[in-house]
Design a protein around this motif. Structure first.
Motif, PDB file in Angstrom:
ATOM      1  N   GLY A 100       0.824  -1.201   0.000  1.00  0.00           N
ATOM      2  CA  GLY A 100       0.000   0.000   0.000  1.00  0.00           C
ATOM      3  C   GLY A 100       0.856   1.249   0.000  1.00  0.00           C
ATOM      4  O   GLY A 100       1.891   1.312   0.658  1.00  0.00           O
ATOM      5  N   VAL A 101       0.426   2.245  -0.760  1.00  0.00           N
ATOM      6  CA  VAL A 101       1.081   3.556  -0.795  1.00  0.00           C
ATOM      7  C   VAL A 101       0.141   4.530  -0.093  1.00  0.00           C
ATOM      8  O   VAL A 101      -1.004   4.711  -0.529  1.00  0.00           O
ATOM      9  N   PHE A 102       0.617   5.135   0.990  1.00  0.00           N
ATOM     10  CA  PHE A 102      -0.244   5.945   1.843  1.00  0.00           C
ATOM     11  C   PHE A 102       0.303   7.363   2.000  1.00  0.00           C
ATOM     12  O   PHE A 102       1.500   7.560   2.195  1.00  0.00           O
ATOM     13  N   SER A 103      -0.586   8.333   1.922  1.00  0.00           N
ATOM     14  CA  SER A 103      -0.261   9.721   2.242  1.00  0.00           C
ATOM     15  C   SER A 103      -1.564  10.422   2.610  1.00  0.00           C
ATOM     16  O   SER A 103      -2.494  10.439   1.789  1.00  0.00           O
ATOM     17  N   TYR A 112      -5.428   3.889   1.071  1.00  0.00           N
ATOM     18  CA  TYR A 112      -4.243   3.982   0.228  1.00  0.00           C
ATOM     19  C   TYR A 112      -4.521   4.884  -0.960  1.00  0.00           C
ATOM     20  O   TYR A 112      -5.658   5.016  -1.421  1.00  0.00           O
ATOM     21  N   VAL A 113      -3.479   5.522  -1.472  1.00  0.00           N
ATOM     22  CA  VAL A 113      -3.614   6.293  -2.707  1.00  0.00           C
ATOM     23  C   VAL A 113      -3.147   5.481  -3.909  1.00  0.00           C
ATOM     24  O   VAL A 113      -3.349   5.888  -5.051  1.00  0.00           O
ATOM     25  N   ASP A 114      -2.539   4.363  -3.651  1.00  0.00           N
ATOM     26  CA  ASP A 114      -2.157   3.427  -4.700  1.00  0.00           C
ATOM     27  C   ASP A 114      -1.793   2.116  -4.034  1.00  0.00           C
ATOM     28  O   ASP A 114      -1.646   2.042  -2.803  1.00  0.00           O
ATOM     29  N   PHE A 115      -1.690   1.057  -4.822  1.00  0.00           N
ATOM     30  CA  PHE A 115      -1.127  -0.177  -4.295  1.00  0.00           C
ATOM     31  C   PHE A 115      -0.294  -0.834  -5.371  1.00  0.00           C
ATOM     32  O   PHE A 115      -0.515  -0.647  -6.564  1.00  0.00           O
ATOM     33  N   ILE A 116       0.694  -1.591  -4.947  1.00  0.00           N
ATOM     34  CA  ILE A 116       1.568  -2.342  -5.827  1.00  0.00           C
ATOM     35  C   ILE A 116       1.282  -3.825  -5.596  1.00  0.00           C
ATOM     36  O   ILE A 116       1.253  -4.288  -4.459  1.00  0.00           O
ATOM     37  N   GLN A 117       1.041  -4.538  -6.657  1.00  0.00           N
ATOM     38  CA  GLN A 117       0.886  -5.982  -6.566  1.00  0.00           C
ATOM     39  C   GLN A 117       2.226  -6.600  -6.956  1.00  0.00           C
ATOM     40  O   GLN A 117       2.579  -6.648  -8.130  1.00  0.00           O
ATOM     41  N   PRO A 118       3.016  -7.053  -5.978  1.00  0.00           N
ATOM     42  CA  PRO A 118       4.380  -7.509  -6.279  1.00  0.00           C
ATOM     43  C   PRO A 118       4.401  -8.666  -7.268  1.00  0.00           C
ATOM     44  O   PRO A 118       3.513  -9.516  -7.293  1.00  0.00           O
TER      45      PRO A 118
END
Length: 629
Positions: A100-103, A112-118
């Protein structure tokens, strides 16, 4: 006919290595699939049905992260907004893992403002994130728990000036003053611009004498725009504006801006010239852009819109931004260097998400600080249902039963646009409709989202404005509108009403455009390019306005095809490329419109169409209305 010029831009990696598995097939194929795709603040395209909520505990409350997984963000402190940020992790991913990308960094796990699926193949990505006056946190989730986290911040934090743009003051036809507006997180110190005529030598210092602007979630008309959350309204800080007056005409100005001791890097622009009928100069124009998902081969990208599975274009805005920056660099210091951008609606496609506004304005900043960036309203900035008492433009929004004036702004009702571009020329109705001039061209920016019916306030204003143009000083008259008066895309189910709106606009506005001899009508809304002959009432004429739909700057492109048989008035059609209009004015002799476009990021833009306009016989010796290529 004639030779076709080819303009190529520098080749860049298409995407960062972490997205290599995402880029399969053509870009157009990716857009067909957009119903099952989510593009987040970091620009990652997520295909299929992966949803972090299915792989995390039901409780949205924060939980302390363990250190089972090593995750790092480098550099930990970024010098500037959109600087490259390297995010890496030290484990091979398992099914259901996500980052999760949080700000702000203390956001709950669903904010989250974005997420990365590894991916099993990569353990790092490079991102380009805007400075939103808060740190970012990256959390690795596995089996419903946070097992690692890292943070990144910005060197100047709340004081960094971001999203800057120039805008013509336009108080009269002789006004050469320019506004500069930017955003920061503080109003503790006054806004200042230092400028001079030589690089590094700032002999003038201008301090703002007005309070900065801001807006709250509660200022917007309806949900979801008026929801304060990382995925919708984020605190915007302050919008600072400084008026630069007494500039020497047609001169390179070197400048920097900010507050207190935190100033921007040096920028430069050429001041507006004095009005002159024989002026030779260029500008660019487009509509329907949005935020780019990639920058310089890295992940950048538009925001996730949680409320309606809205998604952004992936590569279209990148193609336009790259191509435009190359054109500016290639022609610097010549008459062909663009002096202005005219963006006729659908700017960021924020759909209520504040982060998308921040990202788009940061991405256009290299161009918008080099030349005035003149905007007008589109349906995705303004159209709304409910909250009419908060509408900043009118107490009676335009919602005819025969139209499709819906909720396309996500409840924003023009509030972000009005505050982010606060100084429209005072010649009409604020940012909604206005007129301005540059050199030997008079521009008229209309709103297709407000009442334009015969006898309405806007219609009466347009009639008087066109009548008042001095064609001895301004042989060229250009009108812009977001929605098109002419379009021949095939009548797909969602376009039948669009065509009805276009036809109504044509019936209401075309008599004025013809009577007052408008040369060129620039529009968008349809995510395609289309050029007409000089046309009146769907019939080609010797002398008449030429209509160009230039809604191909990033979103779409449309894929419904074209009407058959092809209408006589439609001379060139394209819905396979993204790009912009490159328009050069050769005194009172001609105006050339070139369509520069491409369909693959990093591969440049080429000239795809060209038309050479001549003045009306009443305004010049030449009686040739238009020359086709």
């Amino acid at each position: 006919m004639g030779n076709t010029e080819v303009h190529a831009v520098r080749t860049l990696p298409l995407v960062a290595a972490a997205c290599a598995g995402m880029v399969q097939g053509s870009i157009l194929e990716m857009h067909v699939q957009k119903g099952g795709m989510f593009v987040g603040a970091g620009g990652f395209a997520h295909f299929g049905s992966f949803d972090p909520r299915q792989h995390t505990s039901a409780s949205p409350a924060n939980a302390n992260c363990t250190t089972d997984v090593g995750i790092d963000a480098s550099p930990r402190v970024l010098e500037r907004s959109l600087d490259p940020l390297h995010v890496s992790w030290d484990v091979e991913s398992q099914l259901g893992d996500w980052i999760g990308v949080f700000s702000p960094p203390d956001s709950t796990q669903w904010d989250y403002v974005d997420f990365i699926q590894p991916s099993k193949r990569e353990q790092d990505v490079v991102m380009r994130l805007p400075n939103m006056r808060q740190d970012y946190e990256f959390r690795y989730y596995r089996a419903g728990a946070c097992v690692g986290s890292a943070r990144a911040s910005f060197l100047n934090g709340m004081l960094e000036p971001v999203g800057a743009h120039l805008h013509l003051a336009g108080r009269s036809t002789q006004d050469m003053a320019v506004w500069l507006t930017w955003q920061s997180g503080s109003n503790a110190n006054p806004a200042v611009v230092e400028w001079g005529l030589h690089t590094g030598n700032y002999t003038n210092r201008v301090v703002s004498d007005s309070a900065p602007r801001r807006y709250e979630a509660s200022d917007m008309c309806s949900q979801p725009a008026n929801i304060a959350s990382p995925q919708h309204y984020i605190d915007v800080g302050y919008f600072h504006s400084v008026l630069l007056e007494d500039l020497p005409p047609d001169t390179t100005i070197y400048y920097r801006y900010g507050q207190d001791t935190v100033l921007s890097a040096e920028k430069s622009f050429r001041s507006p010239p004095q009005s002159h009928r024989n002026a030779r100069w260029s500008f660019v124009a487009y509509g329907d852009q949005g935020a780019a998902a990639h920058m310089d081969g890295d992940i950048a990208g538009p925001s996730h819109i949680a409320w309606d599975n809205k998604t952004q274009a992936l590569f279209g805005p990148q193609i336009t931004n790259e191509g435009l920056q190359h054109v500016v660099s290639q022609r610097r210091g010549t008459d062909r260097e663009p002096r202005m951008v005219v963006h006729f609606g659908d700017l960021a496609y924020a759909w209520s998400c504040g982060l998308t506004w921040e990202l788009w304005q940061s991405q256009i900043e290299p161009i918008a600080t080099r030349m005035p960036y003149m905007v007008s309203v589109g349906n995705h900035e303004y159209d709304h249902f409910g909250g009419d008492d908060k509408d900043p433009s009118t107490s009676t929004p335009f919602r005819p039963t025969w139209g499709n004036y819906g909720s396309d702004s996500g409840g924003e009702c023009g509030v972000p646009m009005l505050n982010r571009f606060p100084h429209a020329p005072p010649t009409g109705h604020s940012i909604w409709w206005y007129t301005f001039s540059f050199a030997n061209v008079q521009f008229v920016a209309l709103s297709s989202e407000h009442d334009y019916m015969r006898g309405s306030e806007q219609w009466r204003w347009l009639e008087q404005t066109l009548k008042d143009v001095d064609r001895r000083a301004f042989p060229w008259l250009v009108v812009t509108s977001h929605r098109s008066l002419y379009n021949s895309e095939r009548n797909a189910s969602d376009q039948i009403v669009d065509h009805r709106v276009s036809e109504t606009m044509r019936q209401m506005l075309e008599p004025l455009l013809v009577t007052y001899k408008v040369n060129l009508v620039l529009t968008g809304h349809y995510h395609s390019y289309e050029r007409t002959c000089p046309v009146i009432n769907q019939t080609c004429e010797r002398e008449a306005p030429v209509h160009i739909c230039g809604g191909m700057a990033g979103m779409g492109p449309d894929s419904d095809g074209w009407m058959e048989p092809k209408p006589e008035w439609s001379l060139f059609q394209d819905e396979k490329n993204w790009g912009f209009l490159d328009i050069s004015v050769e005194g009172d002799e001609s105006m050339t419109v070139r369509y520069l476009g491409g369909h693959e990021a990093g591969q440049g833009v080429n000239e795809l169409d060209r038309v050479v306009l001549r003045p009306y016989a009443a305004h010049a010796k030449s009686t040739v209305a238009v020359e086709y290529v």
